[in-house]
Design a protein around this motif. Structure first.
Motif, PDB file in Angstrom:
ATOM      1  N   SER A  65      44.698  40.910  39.977  1.00  0.00           N
ATOM      2  CA  SER A  65      43.727  40.701  41.055  1.00  0.00           C
ATOM      3  C   SER A  65      43.179  42.025  41.566  1.00  0.00           C
ATOM      4  O   SER A  65      42.001  42.148  41.886  1.00  0.00           O
ATOM      5  CB  SER A  65      44.384  39.935  42.205  1.00  0.00           C
ATOM      6  OG  SER A  65      44.776  38.649  41.779  1.00  0.00           O
ATOM      7  N   ARG A 109      37.904  33.348  42.704  1.00  0.00           N
ATOM      8  CA  ARG A 109      38.007  34.808  42.759  1.00  0.00           C
ATOM      9  C   ARG A 109      37.745  35.484  41.414  1.00  0.00           C
ATOM     10  O   ARG A 109      37.943  36.678  41.269  1.00  0.00           O
ATOM     11  CB  ARG A 109      39.389  35.213  43.270  1.00  0.00           C
ATOM     12  CG  ARG A 109      39.675  34.748  44.690  1.00  0.00           C
ATOM     13  CD  ARG A 109      41.033  35.200  45.157  1.00  0.00           C
ATOM     14  NE  ARG A 109      41.297  34.764  46.532  1.00  0.00           N
ATOM     15  CZ  ARG A 109      42.403  35.034  47.204  1.00  0.00           C
ATOM     16  NH1 ARG A 109      43.367  35.744  46.627  1.00  0.00           N
ATOM     17  NH2 ARG A 109      42.565  34.599  48.441  1.00  0.00           N
ATOM     18  N   GLY A 114      31.956  34.178  40.304  1.00  0.00           N
ATOM     19  CA  GLY A 114      32.755  33.694  41.407  1.00  0.00           C
ATOM     20  C   GLY A 114      32.681  32.188  41.590  1.00  0.00           C
ATOM     21  O   GLY A 114      32.803  31.682  42.707  1.00  0.00           O
TER      22      GLY A 114
END
Length: 458
Positions: A65, A109, A114
């Motif tokens: 991430s 995410r 997105g």
């Protein structure tokens, strides 16, 4: 990964055959855009090959991430090129759309757009989960892989899919370990030809070559030029038409092994250590190994793997000499050396024809290149043939073509402006117009599309 993704599609039971074939196709093509963003990965991670490997095998969702925010441009490039490849191959619209959204996630995410939840093509989740299961399972073991996958439920992919995969994972992975594709299909409910949609394709090797050359911008069109030079030299030597065709195909394939070498090894001024030199030496080995996966091109794959061999035995990777190098392989080696000399790269301007001929004849005098093959290659410039454009092809203005050609080779707007004698703002205007006409937003995708449409000089 393709087999596991196909098994997931079949296990879902909804339009099973089509879903399974789409999953297999997307899995097989998922990394087709990885050469396109190699320059960005090289800047970001230092080693585009090793960095990608570390990122894929890393089981930490937190670290993945953290990287995601810095990889947005790379993801967009990858997906845009992969989508363009699917379009050029004439694949179904569902597959093409999935290729444009390869790194989207269930929680929104992901990259590049997105998208969230059901807005993401379902096949994206099938392929992502299958890939994670296969990679994590190979690196960390199946139990750890299932924990990693479970930790990503309702984040990277939907929890329901994780539950389904968890039930079947042991059987699927065991079948993969045995190389038993049929066993995977039976476990998932029965299936026929794996990747049936891809099996029917007649993939143009020029497309393969163009995708290979995206790894380094200054190599744009290089494989096509090697292929043309080799074919024309073969003709000059009196080789028959089938032999000329094999030379041309081998030239298009000869650079596949570059995918195994970090871009940084070609950087201007880089001092190469022993490990670096070994990776470069093994490049033609990986070319041969990868190209042999194309079952109809076994002879061409073998020929392509000789591209760096030298008459005195100083070449790579076999180190064979003299008569052990077939004449077509000598021609290909000379053609690659000729095109390399005539191609500008960081820190080394292109040689003109006379200087390139002198350089290759020095190689002949040193015993490295074959005299007959070199004379044939140096005898004339290769033709500049490009694929015929379709009736609905995009039309670029002369200036748009000039600007795109400079940017395709990796020049900045400022560098292109200096060469073309115009302002950077004018370069940007023409480039935006070219991108708009091509329906692309990245250099790599615009280059690929323009090359395949015959809009850029080779």
């Amino acid at each position: 990964m393709a087999q596991a993704a196909r098994a997931e599609g079949l296990a879902l039971g909804r339009d099973a055959d089509e879903a399974a074939d789409h999953a297999a196709c997307v899995a097989l093509l998922r990394w087709s855009g990885c050469t396109a963003n190699a320059p960005e990965f090289s800047v970001l991670m230092g080693d585009d090959v090793g960095g990608r490997d570390a990122m894929l095998s890393n089981g930490s969702a937190a670290e993945a991430s953290a990287l995601a925010g810095t990889l947005g441009d790379a993801a967009l490039i990858h997906c845009e090129v992969a989508g363009e490849i699917a379009r050029l191959l004439g694949l179904p619209a569902g597959i093409e759309r999935a290729m444009h959204h390869l790194f989207e996630t269930w929680d929104g995410r992901g990259k590049p757009a997105g998208l969230r939840g059901d807005a993401v093509p379902a096949v994206v989740f099938h392929v992502a989960l299958a890939g994670d299961l296969e990679i994590f399972g190979r690196v960390h073991g199946l139990a750890a892989a299932l924990r990693q996958v479970s930790d990503r439920a309702d984040a990277k992919y939907p929890r329901a899919l994780v539950a389904l995969v968890t039930r079947h994972a042991a059987d699927w992975m065991a079948a993969l370990d045995q190389g038993a594709h049929e066993a995977i299909a039976e476990t998932a409910g029965g299936a026929e030809d794996l990747g049936g949609t891809l099996a029917a394709l007649d993939t143009p090797l020029e497309l393969v070559a163009d995708v290979i050359d995206l790894k380094l911008p200054w190599m744009t069109g290089l494989s096509r030029r090697v292929a043309e030079a080799a074919r024309e030299a073969g003709a000059a030597l009196g080789l028959d038409e089938p032999a000329q065709t094999r030379l041309h195909r081998a030239g298009l394939l000869h650079g596949i092994g570059r995918a195994s070498v970090p871009n940084a090894l070609w950087s201007d001024g880089r001092r190469l250590g022993e490990a670096d030199r070994e990776r470069l030496r093994l490049m033609p080995y990986w070319t041969g190994r990868a190209a042999r996966r194309l079952s109809a091109l076994q002879e061409e794959a073998e020929l392509a793997s000789f591209v760096d061999e030298r008459m005195d035995g100083s070449g790579a990777f076999r180190g064979v000499a003299g008569a052990a190098i077939p004449l077509p392989a000598r021609v290909l080696a000379a053609a690659a050396a000729w095109v390399s000399a005539r191609t500008a790269r960081p820190g080394a301007p292109a040689l003109d024809a006379d200087a390139a001929r002198a350089a290759l004849r020095d190689e002949v005098a040193a015993g490295r290149l074959d005299a007959q093959a070199t004379d044939a290659v140096c005898g004339a410039e290769p033709s500049r043939a490009t694929p015929a454009a379709s009736p609905a092809a995009v039309t670029l203005s002369a200036r748009e073509t000039e600007v795109l050609a400079r940017i395709a080779m990796g020049e900045s707007n400022k560098e292109a402006a200096k060469v073309l004698g115009i302002s950077p703002a004018t370069v940007r205007t023409h480039l935006e117009s070219a991108f708009r006409k091509l329906g692309c937003s990245t250099r790599a995708a615009a280059t690929l599309k323009a090359m395949t449409m015959g809009l850029l000089p080779v």
